[in-house]
Design an enzyme around this catalytic site. Structure first.
Site, PDB file in Angstrom:
ATOM      1  CB  CYS A 236      -0.002   6.953   9.029  1.00  0.00           C
ATOM      2  SG  CYS A 236      -0.702   5.816  10.414  1.00  0.00           S
TER       3      CYS A 236
ATOM      4  NE  ARG B 148      -5.481  -0.414  13.521  1.00  0.00           N
ATOM      5  CZ  ARG B 148      -4.068  -1.492  13.034  1.00  0.00           C
ATOM      6  NH1 ARG B 148      -5.095  -1.932  12.076  1.00  0.00           N
ATOM      7  NH2 ARG B 148      -3.011  -0.919  12.820  1.00  0.00           N
TER       8      ARG B 148
ATOM      9  NE  ARG C  58      -3.651  -0.018   0.305  1.00  0.00           N
ATOM     10  CZ  ARG C  58      -4.750   0.422  -0.964  1.00  0.00           C
ATOM     11  NH1 ARG C  58      -4.281   0.091  -2.054  1.00  0.00           N
ATOM     12  NH2 ARG C  58      -5.476   2.108  -1.034  1.00  0.00           N
TER      13      ARG C  58
END
Length: 481
Positions: free
Chosen positions: A289, A370, A138
Protein backbone atom coordinates in the site's frame (compact mmCIF):
# COMPACT_ATOMS: atom_id res chain seq x y z
CA UNK A 1 -37.17 36.25 -1.54
CA UNK A 2 -34.41 35.96 1.08
CA UNK A 3 -30.92 34.55 0.60
CA UNK A 4 -32.00 31.47 2.55
CA UNK A 5 -34.93 30.98 0.19
CA UNK A 6 -32.62 31.35 -2.81
CA UNK A 7 -30.23 28.75 -1.41
CA UNK A 8 -33.02 26.29 -0.69
CA UNK A 9 -34.54 26.74 -4.14
CA UNK A 10 -31.14 26.17 -5.75
CA UNK A 11 -30.66 23.01 -3.68
CA UNK A 12 -34.06 21.62 -4.72
CA UNK A 13 -33.27 22.29 -8.40
CA UNK A 14 -29.91 20.51 -8.17
CA UNK A 15 -31.50 17.66 -6.21
CA UNK A 16 -34.06 17.17 -8.99
CA UNK A 17 -31.31 17.10 -11.64
CA UNK A 18 -29.29 14.56 -9.63
CA UNK A 19 -32.40 12.37 -9.35
CA UNK A 20 -32.74 12.48 -13.13
CA UNK A 21 -29.09 11.48 -13.51
CA UNK A 22 -29.43 8.19 -11.64
CA UNK A 23 -31.40 6.15 -14.22
CA UNK A 24 -29.18 7.42 -17.06
CA UNK A 25 -25.99 6.48 -15.18
CA UNK A 26 -27.43 3.07 -14.25
CA UNK A 27 -28.59 2.25 -17.77
CA UNK A 28 -25.23 3.22 -19.29
CA UNK A 29 -23.46 0.96 -16.79
CA UNK A 30 -25.74 -2.08 -17.03
CA UNK A 31 -26.39 -2.07 -20.76
CA UNK A 32 -23.17 -0.67 -22.22
CA UNK A 33 -20.44 -1.14 -19.58
CA UNK A 34 -20.00 2.64 -19.37
CA UNK A 35 -18.88 4.07 -16.02
CA UNK A 36 -19.69 7.76 -15.54
CA UNK A 37 -17.12 9.67 -13.48
CA UNK A 38 -16.66 13.10 -11.94
CA UNK A 39 -12.94 13.81 -11.53
CA UNK A 40 -12.21 10.05 -11.50
CA UNK A 41 -14.96 9.38 -8.94
CA UNK A 42 -17.60 6.92 -10.11
CA UNK A 43 -21.26 7.95 -9.99
CA UNK A 44 -22.52 4.39 -10.48
CA UNK A 45 -24.93 3.26 -7.73
CA UNK A 46 -24.65 6.61 -5.96
CA UNK A 47 -27.52 8.34 -4.17
CA UNK A 48 -28.80 11.84 -4.96
CA UNK A 49 -26.84 13.34 -2.08
CA UNK A 50 -23.69 11.39 -3.02
CA UNK A 51 -23.87 12.71 -6.57
CA UNK A 52 -24.22 16.28 -5.30
CA UNK A 53 -21.38 15.84 -2.80
CA UNK A 54 -19.11 14.39 -5.49
CA UNK A 55 -19.75 17.45 -7.65
CA UNK A 56 -19.18 19.79 -4.71
CA UNK A 57 -15.90 18.08 -3.81
CA UNK A 58 -14.48 19.38 -7.08
CA UNK A 59 -13.73 22.66 -5.32
CA UNK A 60 -11.02 20.86 -3.32
CA UNK A 61 -9.07 19.99 -6.46
CA UNK A 62 -10.26 22.22 -9.29
CA UNK A 63 -10.58 25.33 -7.12
CA UNK A 64 -14.29 25.87 -7.71
CA UNK A 65 -17.49 23.92 -7.19
CA UNK A 66 -18.96 21.95 -10.06
CA UNK A 67 -22.74 21.92 -10.48
CA UNK A 68 -24.96 19.17 -11.86
CA UNK A 69 -26.47 21.87 -14.08
CA UNK A 70 -23.10 21.96 -15.86
CA UNK A 71 -22.63 18.19 -16.23
CA UNK A 72 -26.20 17.03 -16.93
CA UNK A 73 -26.18 18.18 -20.60
CA UNK A 74 -23.09 16.02 -21.23
CA UNK A 75 -24.68 13.03 -19.54
CA UNK A 76 -27.77 13.46 -21.71
CA UNK A 77 -25.57 13.67 -24.80
CA UNK A 78 -23.79 10.43 -23.82
CA UNK A 79 -27.11 8.60 -23.49
CA UNK A 80 -27.86 9.38 -27.15
CA UNK A 81 -24.58 7.88 -28.42
CA UNK A 82 -23.85 4.28 -29.39
CA UNK A 83 -21.17 3.81 -26.75
CA UNK A 84 -18.97 0.79 -26.11
CA UNK A 85 -17.37 -0.19 -22.78
CA UNK A 86 -15.54 2.85 -21.38
CA UNK A 87 -15.10 5.27 -18.50
CA UNK A 88 -16.26 8.81 -19.20
CA UNK A 89 -15.50 11.78 -16.94
CA UNK A 90 -18.30 14.34 -17.35
CA UNK A 91 -16.43 16.86 -15.20
CA UNK A 92 -13.55 16.86 -17.70
CA UNK A 93 -16.00 17.02 -20.58
CA UNK A 94 -17.52 20.14 -19.04
CA UNK A 95 -14.11 21.71 -18.37
CA UNK A 96 -12.69 21.04 -21.84
CA UNK A 97 -15.91 22.23 -23.48
CA UNK A 98 -15.73 25.51 -21.56
CA UNK A 99 -12.19 26.05 -22.90
CA UNK A 100 -13.17 25.19 -26.49
CA UNK A 101 -13.88 28.19 -28.74
CA UNK A 102 -15.17 26.46 -31.88
CA UNK A 103 -18.81 27.08 -31.14
CA UNK A 104 -19.80 23.39 -31.11
CA UNK A 105 -22.98 22.27 -29.39
CA UNK A 106 -22.69 20.10 -26.29
CA UNK A 107 -23.85 17.09 -28.31
CA UNK A 108 -21.31 17.74 -31.11
CA UNK A 109 -18.44 18.28 -28.67
CA UNK A 110 -19.31 15.19 -26.62
CA UNK A 111 -19.52 12.96 -29.69
CA UNK A 112 -16.09 14.18 -30.79
CA UNK A 113 -14.50 13.81 -27.31
CA UNK A 114 -15.66 10.19 -26.88
CA UNK A 115 -15.31 9.14 -30.53
CA UNK A 116 -12.88 6.41 -29.47
CA UNK A 117 -15.74 4.64 -27.67
CA UNK A 118 -18.20 4.74 -30.57
CA UNK A 119 -18.65 3.25 -34.03
CA UNK A 120 -15.90 1.03 -35.38
CA UNK A 121 -13.54 2.10 -32.56
CA UNK A 122 -15.66 0.90 -29.66
CA UNK A 123 -14.70 -2.21 -27.70
CA UNK A 124 -17.10 -5.10 -28.04
CA UNK A 125 -18.45 -6.50 -24.81
CA UNK A 126 -16.79 -9.83 -24.12
CA UNK A 127 -17.40 -12.71 -21.76
CA UNK A 128 -16.80 -12.22 -18.04
CA UNK A 129 -13.49 -13.29 -16.47
CA UNK A 130 -13.51 -15.56 -13.43
CA UNK A 131 -11.73 -14.36 -10.28
CA UNK A 132 -10.81 -16.37 -7.17
CA UNK A 133 -9.84 -14.90 -3.81
CA UNK A 134 -7.33 -16.96 -1.82
CA UNK A 135 -7.80 -15.69 1.72
CA UNK A 136 -10.58 -13.48 3.04
CA UNK A 137 -9.00 -10.98 5.44
CA UNK A 138 -9.02 -7.17 5.40
CA UNK A 139 -7.86 -6.78 1.80
CA UNK A 140 -9.69 -9.87 0.55
CA UNK A 141 -13.08 -8.65 1.77
CA UNK A 142 -12.58 -5.16 0.35
CA UNK A 143 -11.50 -6.58 -3.00
CA UNK A 144 -14.63 -8.75 -2.87
CA UNK A 145 -16.79 -5.66 -2.32
CA UNK A 146 -15.17 -3.93 -5.28
CA UNK A 147 -15.54 -6.93 -7.59
CA UNK A 148 -19.21 -7.28 -6.66
CA UNK A 149 -19.76 -3.56 -7.15
CA UNK A 150 -18.22 -3.71 -10.64
CA UNK A 151 -20.19 -6.76 -11.78
CA UNK A 152 -23.29 -4.74 -12.71
CA UNK A 153 -23.10 -5.40 -16.46
CA UNK A 154 -22.08 -9.04 -16.04
CA UNK A 155 -19.35 -8.65 -18.65
CA UNK A 156 -16.34 -7.75 -16.54
CA UNK A 157 -14.69 -9.47 -13.60
CA UNK A 158 -16.79 -12.09 -11.85
CA UNK A 159 -15.91 -13.26 -8.35
CA UNK A 160 -16.55 -17.00 -8.46
CA UNK A 161 -14.92 -18.38 -5.34
CA UNK A 162 -13.16 -17.70 -2.05
CA UNK A 163 -10.64 -20.17 -0.63
CA UNK A 164 -10.14 -20.26 3.14
CA UNK A 165 -9.28 -22.67 5.91
CA UNK A 166 -12.34 -24.04 7.66
CA UNK A 167 -12.96 -22.41 11.02
CA UNK A 168 -15.32 -23.34 13.81
CA UNK A 169 -18.99 -24.19 13.49
CA UNK A 170 -20.92 -21.53 11.58
CA UNK A 171 -17.83 -20.57 9.58
CA UNK A 172 -19.75 -19.61 6.42
CA UNK A 173 -22.25 -17.41 8.26
CA UNK A 174 -19.47 -15.62 10.14
CA UNK A 175 -17.52 -14.92 6.95
CA UNK A 176 -20.64 -13.59 5.25
CA UNK A 177 -21.26 -11.37 8.27
CA UNK A 178 -17.73 -9.95 8.02
CA UNK A 179 -18.43 -9.10 4.38
CA UNK A 180 -21.79 -7.55 5.30
CA UNK A 181 -20.55 -5.26 8.09
CA UNK A 182 -17.21 -3.56 8.58
CA UNK A 183 -16.29 -1.36 11.53
CA UNK A 184 -14.20 0.95 9.34
CA UNK A 185 -15.78 0.85 5.90
CA UNK A 186 -19.41 0.48 6.91
CA UNK A 187 -22.23 -1.64 5.59
CA UNK A 188 -22.02 -3.61 2.36
CA UNK A 189 -24.00 -1.79 -0.32
CA UNK A 190 -26.54 -4.44 -1.23
CA UNK A 191 -27.90 -7.77 -0.06
CA UNK A 192 -26.07 -10.88 1.13
CA UNK A 193 -27.57 -14.33 1.69
CA UNK A 194 -25.95 -17.62 2.67
CA UNK A 195 -26.63 -21.11 1.33
CA UNK A 196 -24.89 -23.42 3.78
CA UNK A 197 -25.93 -26.56 1.89
CA UNK A 198 -23.92 -25.53 -1.18
CA UNK A 199 -21.34 -23.47 0.77
CA UNK A 200 -22.24 -20.35 -1.20
CA UNK A 201 -22.48 -16.65 -0.41
CA UNK A 202 -24.83 -14.76 -2.73
CA UNK A 203 -24.01 -11.03 -2.81
CA UNK A 204 -26.08 -8.77 -5.08
CA UNK A 205 -26.90 -11.82 -7.18
CA UNK A 206 -23.28 -13.00 -7.42
CA UNK A 207 -23.00 -16.64 -6.34
CA UNK A 208 -19.61 -17.01 -4.64
CA UNK A 209 -18.49 -20.52 -3.75
CA UNK A 210 -16.59 -20.81 -0.47
CA UNK A 211 -13.95 -23.53 -0.88
CA UNK A 212 -12.32 -24.92 2.24
CA UNK A 213 -8.68 -25.97 1.80
CA UNK A 214 -5.50 -25.92 3.86
CA UNK A 215 -3.19 -25.77 0.86
CA UNK A 216 -3.41 -24.73 -2.83
CA UNK A 217 -2.59 -28.28 -3.94
CA UNK A 218 -5.94 -29.48 -2.56
CA UNK A 219 -8.07 -27.53 -5.06
CA UNK A 220 -9.08 -28.32 -8.63
CA UNK A 221 -11.02 -25.22 -9.63
CA UNK A 222 -12.48 -26.80 -12.77
CA UNK A 223 -14.58 -28.99 -10.48
CA UNK A 224 -16.47 -25.80 -9.59
CA UNK A 225 -16.88 -24.66 -13.19
CA UNK A 226 -14.05 -22.14 -12.85
CA UNK A 227 -11.76 -21.75 -15.85
CA UNK A 228 -9.01 -19.38 -16.99
CA UNK A 229 -9.36 -17.52 -13.68
CA UNK A 230 -7.21 -14.88 -12.03
CA UNK A 231 -6.41 -15.85 -8.44
CA UNK A 232 -5.74 -13.05 -5.97
CA UNK A 233 -3.63 -14.23 -3.04
CA UNK A 234 -4.21 -11.86 -0.13
CA UNK A 235 -2.68 -14.09 2.52
CA UNK A 236 0.94 -13.01 1.91
CA UNK A 237 2.05 -16.51 2.87
CA UNK A 238 3.94 -17.00 -0.41
CA UNK A 239 5.77 -14.09 -1.98
CA UNK A 240 8.27 -15.60 -4.41
CA UNK A 241 7.66 -17.27 -7.77
CA UNK A 242 8.16 -20.79 -6.46
CA UNK A 243 5.64 -20.39 -3.66
CA UNK A 244 3.04 -18.55 -5.71
CA UNK A 245 3.33 -21.15 -8.48
CA UNK A 246 1.50 -23.59 -6.19
CA UNK A 247 -1.67 -21.65 -7.06
CA UNK A 248 -1.38 -22.52 -10.76
CA UNK A 249 -3.84 -25.34 -10.44
CA UNK A 250 -6.45 -26.51 -13.00
CA UNK A 251 -8.74 -23.55 -13.69
CA UNK A 252 -6.22 -20.85 -12.71
CA UNK A 253 -4.44 -18.83 -15.40
CA UNK A 254 -2.75 -16.03 -13.43
CA UNK A 255 -1.82 -15.25 -9.82
CA UNK A 256 -1.83 -11.74 -8.36
CA UNK A 257 -0.25 -11.14 -4.93
CA UNK A 258 -1.46 -8.35 -2.63
CA UNK A 259 1.93 -7.89 -0.97
CA UNK A 260 5.44 -7.02 -2.17
CA UNK A 261 6.82 -9.79 -4.37
CA UNK A 262 10.29 -11.23 -3.86
CA UNK A 263 12.96 -12.30 -6.32
CA UNK A 264 12.00 -11.87 -9.97
CA UNK A 265 8.28 -11.35 -9.30
CA UNK A 266 7.20 -8.10 -11.01
CA UNK A 267 5.95 -5.49 -8.51
CA UNK A 268 3.20 -3.51 -10.23
CA UNK A 269 1.90 -0.06 -9.32
CA UNK A 270 -1.05 0.58 -11.57
CA UNK A 271 -0.73 3.83 -13.48
CA UNK A 272 3.06 3.72 -13.36
CA UNK A 273 4.37 0.39 -14.66
CA UNK A 274 1.36 -1.84 -15.35
CA UNK A 275 2.17 -1.65 -19.05
CA UNK A 276 5.33 -3.68 -18.27
CA UNK A 277 3.21 -6.78 -17.62
CA UNK A 278 3.84 -9.24 -20.45
CA UNK A 279 0.81 -11.09 -21.84
CA UNK A 280 2.33 -14.45 -20.90
CA UNK A 281 3.25 -13.38 -17.33
CA UNK A 282 1.37 -15.64 -14.94
CA UNK A 283 2.62 -14.40 -11.55
CA UNK A 284 2.85 -10.79 -10.40
CA UNK A 285 2.62 -8.62 -7.31
CA UNK A 286 0.72 -5.40 -6.56
CA UNK A 287 3.54 -4.29 -4.20
CA UNK A 288 2.51 -2.70 -0.88
CA UNK A 289 0.00 0.00 0.00
CA UNK A 290 2.84 2.42 0.82
CA UNK A 291 4.67 1.68 -2.43
CA UNK A 292 1.44 2.44 -4.29
CA UNK A 293 1.07 5.66 -2.32
CA UNK A 294 4.54 7.09 -2.98
CA UNK A 295 5.48 5.86 -6.46
CA UNK A 296 2.88 7.85 -8.48
CA UNK A 297 3.77 11.21 -6.81
CA UNK A 298 7.46 10.34 -7.15
CA UNK A 299 6.97 9.80 -10.87
CA UNK A 300 5.02 13.05 -11.18
CA UNK A 301 7.78 14.99 -9.41
CA UNK A 302 10.61 13.27 -11.27
CA UNK A 303 9.00 13.88 -14.65
CA UNK A 304 8.65 17.61 -13.95
CA UNK A 305 11.61 18.51 -11.74
CA UNK A 306 13.92 15.52 -11.55
CA UNK A 307 14.54 13.80 -8.20
CA UNK A 308 18.13 13.41 -6.97
CA UNK A 309 17.41 11.66 -3.68
CA UNK A 310 14.64 11.28 -1.15
CA UNK A 311 13.41 9.87 2.14
CA UNK A 312 9.93 8.65 2.99
CA UNK A 313 8.62 8.46 6.53
CA UNK A 314 5.30 6.65 6.80
CA UNK A 315 2.98 7.20 9.74
CA UNK A 316 0.98 4.03 9.29
CA UNK A 317 -2.20 2.75 10.89
CA UNK A 318 -1.81 -0.47 12.86
CA UNK A 319 -2.55 -3.80 11.18
CA UNK A 320 -3.45 -7.39 12.09
CA UNK A 321 0.25 -8.26 12.10
CA UNK A 322 0.55 -6.43 15.43
CA UNK A 323 -0.71 -7.50 18.85
CA UNK A 324 -3.65 -5.89 20.61
CA UNK A 325 -1.81 -6.30 23.93
CA UNK A 326 1.85 -6.94 24.66
CA UNK A 327 2.68 -10.49 23.63
CA UNK A 328 5.28 -12.56 21.82
CA UNK A 329 5.96 -11.53 18.21
CA UNK A 330 8.79 -12.59 15.92
CA UNK A 331 9.55 -8.89 15.28
CA UNK A 332 11.10 -6.89 18.11
CA UNK A 333 8.57 -4.08 18.50
CA UNK A 334 5.42 -5.33 16.80
CA UNK A 335 4.66 -7.46 19.83
CA UNK A 336 3.88 -4.34 21.84
CA UNK A 337 0.25 -3.21 22.09
CA UNK A 338 -0.83 -1.63 18.78
CA UNK A 339 -3.76 0.47 20.13
CA UNK A 340 -1.62 1.90 22.95
CA UNK A 341 1.69 2.74 21.31
CA UNK A 342 3.49 4.36 18.46
CA UNK A 343 5.70 1.57 17.14
CA UNK A 344 8.84 2.12 15.09
CA UNK A 345 9.14 -0.53 12.40
CA UNK A 346 10.64 -1.12 9.00
CA UNK A 347 9.11 -0.48 5.58
CA UNK A 348 10.13 -2.10 2.33
CA UNK A 349 8.40 0.61 0.31
CA UNK A 350 11.55 2.64 -0.32
CA UNK A 351 13.52 -0.30 -1.67
CA UNK A 352 10.51 -1.36 -3.77
CA UNK A 353 10.50 1.97 -5.62
CA UNK A 354 13.30 0.84 -7.92
CA UNK A 355 11.28 -2.21 -8.96
CA UNK A 356 8.19 -0.22 -9.87
CA UNK A 357 10.01 2.83 -11.21
CA UNK A 358 13.38 1.61 -12.56
CA UNK A 359 13.99 4.83 -14.52
CA UNK A 360 14.18 6.76 -11.24
CA UNK A 361 17.90 6.84 -10.48
CA UNK A 362 17.56 8.65 -7.15
CA UNK A 363 18.26 6.78 -3.95
CA UNK A 364 15.13 6.61 -1.79
CA UNK A 365 15.36 5.63 1.89
CA UNK A 366 12.48 4.98 4.25
CA UNK A 367 11.21 4.14 7.71
CA UNK A 368 7.84 3.73 9.36
CA UNK A 369 5.94 4.37 12.57
CA UNK A 370 2.77 2.42 13.32
CA UNK A 371 0.22 4.53 15.22
CA UNK A 372 -3.05 3.78 17.09
CA UNK A 373 -5.55 4.39 14.27
CA UNK A 374 -7.24 1.47 12.43
CA UNK A 375 -7.03 2.82 8.87
CA UNK A 376 -5.56 5.61 6.71
CA UNK A 377 -1.86 6.42 6.79
CA UNK A 378 0.30 9.32 5.68
CA UNK A 379 3.62 9.25 3.83
CA UNK A 380 5.94 12.22 4.26
CA UNK A 381 8.08 12.37 1.14
CA UNK A 382 11.19 14.55 1.47
CA UNK A 383 12.80 15.14 -1.93
CA UNK A 384 15.89 16.89 -3.25
CA UNK A 385 15.04 18.06 -6.74
CA UNK A 386 17.28 18.58 -9.76
CA UNK A 387 16.12 22.18 -10.09
CA UNK A 388 14.70 24.88 -7.87
CA UNK A 389 11.01 25.65 -7.82
CA UNK A 390 8.32 27.19 -5.63
CA UNK A 391 5.52 25.85 -3.48
CA UNK A 392 2.94 27.40 -5.81
CA UNK A 393 4.46 25.75 -8.87
CA UNK A 394 4.61 22.32 -7.22
CA UNK A 395 1.02 22.51 -6.01
CA UNK A 396 -0.24 23.65 -9.40
CA UNK A 397 1.66 20.82 -11.06
CA UNK A 398 0.29 18.16 -8.69
CA UNK A 399 -3.23 19.62 -8.92
CA UNK A 400 -3.07 19.37 -12.71
CA UNK A 401 -1.69 15.82 -12.51
CA UNK A 402 -4.63 14.82 -10.31
CA UNK A 403 -7.14 16.30 -12.76
CA UNK A 404 -5.96 15.58 -16.30
CA UNK A 405 -2.93 13.27 -16.39
CA UNK A 406 -2.74 9.48 -16.83
CA UNK A 407 -2.08 9.37 -13.05
CA UNK A 408 -5.41 10.96 -12.15
CA UNK A 409 -6.81 7.68 -10.75
CA UNK A 410 -3.71 7.27 -8.56
CA UNK A 411 -3.17 10.82 -7.30
CA UNK A 412 -5.86 12.89 -5.60
CA UNK A 413 -5.52 16.43 -4.25
CA UNK A 414 -7.08 18.27 -1.33
CA UNK A 415 -6.80 21.85 -0.18
CA UNK A 416 -9.07 21.37 2.85
CA UNK A 417 -7.34 23.24 5.70
CA UNK A 418 -8.79 20.99 8.42
CA UNK A 419 -8.26 17.57 6.79
CA UNK A 420 -7.46 14.66 9.11
CA UNK A 421 -6.91 10.95 8.53
CA UNK A 422 -10.52 9.77 8.93
CA UNK A 423 -11.58 12.08 6.09
CA UNK A 424 -9.86 9.75 3.64
CA UNK A 425 -11.46 6.45 4.67
CA UNK A 426 -12.85 4.98 1.47
CA UNK A 427 -10.64 6.99 -0.88
CA UNK A 428 -10.17 5.12 -4.17
CA UNK A 429 -6.90 6.86 -5.01
CA UNK A 430 -3.47 5.46 -4.21
CA UNK A 431 -2.59 8.72 -2.42
CA UNK A 432 -3.94 12.20 -1.77
CA UNK A 433 -1.67 15.27 -1.83
CA UNK A 434 -2.32 17.55 1.14
CA UNK A 435 -1.83 21.02 -0.30
CA UNK A 436 -1.84 22.81 3.04
CA UNK A 437 1.01 20.72 4.46
CA UNK A 438 3.25 20.87 1.37
CA UNK A 439 6.60 22.62 1.89
CA UNK A 440 8.97 23.77 -0.85
CA UNK A 441 12.18 25.74 -0.54
CA UNK A 442 14.52 25.96 -3.50
CA UNK A 443 15.40 22.42 -4.57
CA UNK A 444 13.77 20.79 -1.52
CA UNK A 445 10.14 19.63 -1.55
CA UNK A 446 8.27 17.88 1.25
CA UNK A 447 4.99 16.25 0.28
CA UNK A 448 2.40 14.94 2.72
CA UNK A 449 0.48 12.08 1.12
CA UNK A 450 -2.59 10.58 2.76
CA UNK A 451 -3.68 7.09 1.72
CA UNK A 452 -6.32 4.59 2.73
CA UNK A 453 -3.95 1.68 3.14
CA UNK A 454 -6.89 -0.74 2.95
CA UNK A 455 -9.46 0.52 0.44
CA UNK A 456 -7.26 2.71 -1.77
CA UNK A 457 -4.80 -0.15 -2.09
CA UNK A 458 -7.59 -2.62 -2.86
CA UNK A 459 -8.71 -0.32 -5.70
CA UNK A 460 -5.18 -0.46 -7.13
CA UNK A 461 -5.26 -4.27 -6.92
CA UNK A 462 -8.55 -4.42 -8.84
CA UNK A 463 -7.15 -2.05 -11.50
CA UNK A 464 -4.23 -4.42 -12.05
CA UNK A 465 -6.59 -7.40 -12.30
CA UNK A 466 -8.76 -5.49 -14.77
CA UNK A 467 -5.70 -4.73 -16.87
CA UNK A 468 -4.38 -8.30 -17.05
CA UNK A 469 -7.87 -9.65 -17.73
CA UNK A 470 -8.48 -7.26 -20.63
CA UNK A 471 -11.47 -5.48 -19.04
CA UNK A 472 -9.75 -2.22 -18.15
CA UNK A 473 -11.71 0.07 -20.41
CA UNK A 474 -10.41 3.33 -21.95
CA UNK A 475 -11.10 6.66 -20.26
CA UNK A 476 -12.51 9.71 -22.04
CA UNK A 477 -11.66 12.51 -22.55
CA UNK A 478 -8.22 10.99 -23.12
CA UNK A 479 -5.80 12.18 -20.37
CA UNK A 480 -2.91 14.35 -21.48
CA UNK A 481 0.34 12.41 -21.80
Amino acid sequence: MTVNDDSFTDWKIREEIAEAMIPIIGKLHRERDVTVLVHSRSLVNKSVVSILKTHRFARQIAGEELSVTETMPFLTALADLDLGPSQIDIALLAATYAADDRGLSVAEFTAEAVAGATGDKKIERGASRDVVLYGFGRIGRLVARLLIEKSGSGNGLRLRAIVVRRGAEGDLVKRASLLRRDSIHGQFQGTITVDEETSTIVANGNAIKVIYADDPSQVDYTEYGINDAILIDNTGKWRDREGLSHHLRPGIDKVVLTAPGKGDVLNVVHGVNHDMIKPDERILSCASCTTNAIVPPLKAMDDEYGVLRGHVETVHSFTNDQNLLDNYHKADRRGRSAPLNMVITETGAASAVSKALPELKAKITGSSIRVPVPDVSIAILNLQLAKETTREEVLEHLREVSLTSPLRRQIDFTSAPDAVSSDFIGSRHASIVDAGATKVEGDNAILYLWYDNEFGYSCQVVRVVQYVSGVEYPTFPVPAA
